[in-house]
Design an enzyme around this catalytic site. Structure first.
Site, PDB file in Angstrom:
ATOM      1  N   GLY A   1      21.727  31.085 -34.420  1.00  0.00           N
ATOM      2  CA  GLY A   1      21.315  29.841 -33.794  1.00  0.00           C
ATOM      3  C   GLY A   1      21.607  28.653 -34.681  1.00  0.00           C
ATOM      4  O   GLY A   1      22.478  28.703 -35.550  1.00  0.00           O
ATOM      5  N   SER A   2      20.842  27.602 -34.500  1.00  0.00           N
ATOM      6  CA  SER A   2      21.052  26.369 -35.249  1.00  0.00           C
ATOM      7  C   SER A   2      20.507  26.493 -36.664  1.00  0.00           C
ATOM      8  O   SER A   2      19.694  27.374 -36.971  1.00  0.00           O
ATOM      9  CB  SER A   2      20.351  25.209 -34.538  1.00  0.00           C
ATOM     10  OG  SER A   2      18.934  25.380 -34.611  1.00  0.00           O
TER      11      SER A   2
ATOM     12  N   GLY B   1      17.206  28.411 -38.207  1.00  0.00           N
ATOM     13  CA  GLY B   1      17.314  29.294 -39.358  1.00  0.00           C
ATOM     14  C   GLY B   1      16.294  28.987 -40.432  1.00  0.00           C
ATOM     15  O   GLY B   1      15.743  29.898 -41.071  1.00  0.00           O
TER      16      GLY B   1
ATOM     17  N   GLU C   1      22.753  33.777 -39.110  1.00  0.00           N
ATOM     18  CA  GLU C   1      24.066  33.316 -38.659  1.00  0.00           C
ATOM     19  C   GLU C   1      23.850  31.980 -37.964  1.00  0.00           C
ATOM     20  O   GLU C   1      23.499  31.921 -36.793  1.00  0.00           O
ATOM     21  CB  GLU C   1      24.700  34.330 -37.706  1.00  0.00           C
ATOM     22  CG  GLU C   1      24.950  35.695 -38.308  1.00  0.00           C
ATOM     23  CD  GLU C   1      26.092  35.701 -39.310  1.00  0.00           C
ATOM     24  OE1 GLU C   1      26.745  34.642 -39.471  1.00  0.00           O
ATOM     25  OE2 GLU C   1      26.341  36.739 -39.925  1.00  0.00           O
TER      26      GLU C   1
ATOM     27  N   CYS D   1      30.112  29.184 -32.678  1.00  0.00           N
ATOM     28  CA  CYS D   1      29.775  28.794 -34.045  1.00  0.00           C
ATOM     29  C   CYS D   1      31.039  28.682 -34.890  1.00  0.00           C
ATOM     30  O   CYS D   1      31.052  27.985 -35.913  1.00  0.00           O
ATOM     31  CB  CYS D   1      28.794  29.782 -34.666  1.00  0.00           C
ATOM     32  SG  CYS D   1      29.311  31.502 -34.582  1.00  0.00           S
TER      33      CYS D   1
END
Length: 523
Positions: A254-255, A259, A276, A310
């Site tokens: 995610g963002s 994170g 990630e 991403c």
């Protein structure tokens, strides 16, 4: 098998949604919790397609009690699964790969319907699941430990790897099924159970995959709760997920902001994370680049998945001697990008995932202008009968500077920044001068430039390519990045070690009891 898949593909072109759901054993009203049985007593979550904004399903979200049942059942399933020999676990994963092959066309269509990817990318994502299952099958016979020579006479020392527990997977909307499979296939052959919390934007694909996996486990006599699922609000189940000591590892995609939260909460209980997170990926185009190759790679990297990967290409750092030529060629290529229904033949870019993503892109376009950048093409919202639902945009190219605040951020949309450089050292400095560090590339036919980029003083990203774009990583290599990208690694290489616990063993086969380091404690 091939003939059957072709029939399925052909039928999808004609079918209505009900037929698609029937192929996947689904309905438009679905419970969102799987704990060996389907549960869901929470609020209804409407699922909208970005293709036209219509409702394509409703999912009953998990309550706190539903989460407890799913987590507890997954832990119980792990206690049995961990004792199954790894090659036998691999055989179950092999069968899952077969099942995914049989459902590839239907799952790919559902990915397109729910998330907005074009058909080729939707099926490509399902192929990633198939590929990682194949990878995991071979790996199930290669969970190697090392044997070391002991300094003590009559002693043998080695290390081995044991199953870890329940692996929590938090996936993002942009890869609604592949990221789960990257984690789940490796976790299963390592002897772990999996508890999946998918994005609330894409719960239907998660339910479909969970049904397929559950049937495979059950057919082999194992608890289907090895593939547990919770669809629910972060405030209801998300925080419980992060704080749950029955989940020793949380793999989250995610963002960067997400994170920080995941890493902080899981870290407080000394749990493990695989993070990630964001990417701000750049391609350096040198004077020695093959511009034909570079243009093709840039357009796919920047426009593919509507810029919502991403690994999407965000920045082009181009030598001033070829800057104008590359800029003009990219602008011409962007004019040829066909935007529209992702399920229609010939479409190259579908919609953004929702109207908020469109609003974020439009706000970014305005910020580019205010900070001194120039929009060269694109950057508009599309409407009318051909673009229903409010999620379609034209991909944008902007001339900018690397130090603009907006360029330092990751806008999850098809915005490409063109940045000039003079010397390779300057280009690498610009390339590395962002908080994120996921994927990178250089286009050059000069060996010295290529090796400089790949060296210790070159790209600071987890992925660095030469004459290949930033997007489209293979499952054979470990996937992940550095800095605010989180440092996690998923998929291939030796990433399996993150899903197991390491144990060092020493066996004394002598009649003596010598101590290490030559210590004399008593006679």
């Amino acid at each position: 098998m091939a003939a059957k898949l072709e029939r399925i593909k052909g039928s999808i072109r004609q079918m209505d949604r009900a037929a698609l759901y029937a192929m996947l054993d689904m309905s438009e009203q679905s419970p969102g919790t799987f704990a060996g049985e389907w549960l869901g007593a929470g609020d209804d979550l409407p699922v909208l397609t970005p293709i036209d904004g219509s409702r394509i399903g409703t999912v009953r979200q998990a309550t706190a009690q539903d989460y407890e049942r799913a987590s507890g059942r997954a832990h119980e399933a792990f206690l049995q699964w961990r004792t199954v020999p790894a090659p036998k676990r691999g055989e179950v994963v092999r069968q899952l790969g077969v099942a995914l092959r049989e459902h590839k066309a239907a799952l790919g269509a559902l990915v397109s319907l729910e998330m907005g990817k074009i058909r080729a990318e939707g099926e490509g994502e399902v192929q990633e699941m198939i590929d990682i299952c194949d990878f995991a099958v071979g790996l199930s016979r290669q969970l190697y430990g090392l044997s070391m020579h002991s300094e003590r006479p009559g002693h043998r020392m080695y290390e081995q790897w044991h199953p870890l527990g329940v692996v929590g997977v938090i996936s993002a909307f942009n890869f609604p099924v592949a990221v789960w499979a990257w984690n789940a296939a490796l976790a299963w052959i390592c002897g772990d159970a999996v508890l999946w919390k998918p994005s609330s934007e894409t719960p239907l694909t998660a339910i479909a995959c969970t049904k397929i996996a559950g049937r495979v486990f059950e057919r082999n006599g194992y608890d289907p709760a090895l593939s547990a699922l919770v669809v629910g609000r972060g405030s209801v189940v998300g925080e419980k997920f992060l704080a749950d000591r029955r989940v020793p590892l949380v793999s989250a995609t995610g963002s960067c902001q997400m994170g920080y939260r995941v890493g902080g909460v899981v870290g407080q209980r000394l749990g493990r994370t695989i993070l990630e997170l964001g990417g701000n990926n750049a391609i350096i185009v040198t004077p020695h680049a093959d511009l034909d190759m570079a243009v093709r790679a840039i357009v796919f990297g920047a426009v593919g998945t509507a810029g919502q990967r991403c690994t999407s290409t965000r920045r082009i750092i181009c030598h001033e001697s070829v800057f104008d030529q590359l800029r003009d060629r990219l602008a011409r290529a962007y004019e040829q990008v066909r935007i529209g229904d992702p399920l229609a033949e010939g479409t190259l870019m579908g919609p953004l995932v929702n109207t908020q993503a469109v609003a974020d892109m439009m706000a970014a376009v305005e910020r580019i202008k205010k900070e001194g950048g120039k929009i060269l093409c694109g950057g508009a919202k599309l409407g009318g009968a051909d673009y229903p639902g409010g999620c379609y945009v034209t991909p944008a190219i902007a001339e900018a500077r690397n130090d603009y605040a907006i360029v330092q951020e990751e806008t999850f949309a098809p915005i490409l920044y063109l940045i000039r450089y003079r010397e390779l050292g300057e280009a690498i400095s610009l390339h590395n001068g962002v908080p994120q560090g996921l994927s990178s590339a250089v286009f050059t036919t000069n060996l010295l430039e290529a090796e400089t980029f790949l060296g210790a003083a070159g790209s600071d990203c987890g992925i660095a390519n030469v004459n290949i774009g930033t997007s489209g990583a293979e499952i054979g290599g470990a996937f992940g990045g550095e800095k605010e990208t989180g440092g996690g690694r998923e998929s291939g290489s030796d990433a399996w070690k993150a899903y197991m616990r390491r144990q060092t063993n020493t066996i004394n086969w002598s009649k003596e009891l010598p101590l290490a380091q030559g210590i004399k404690f008593c006679d």
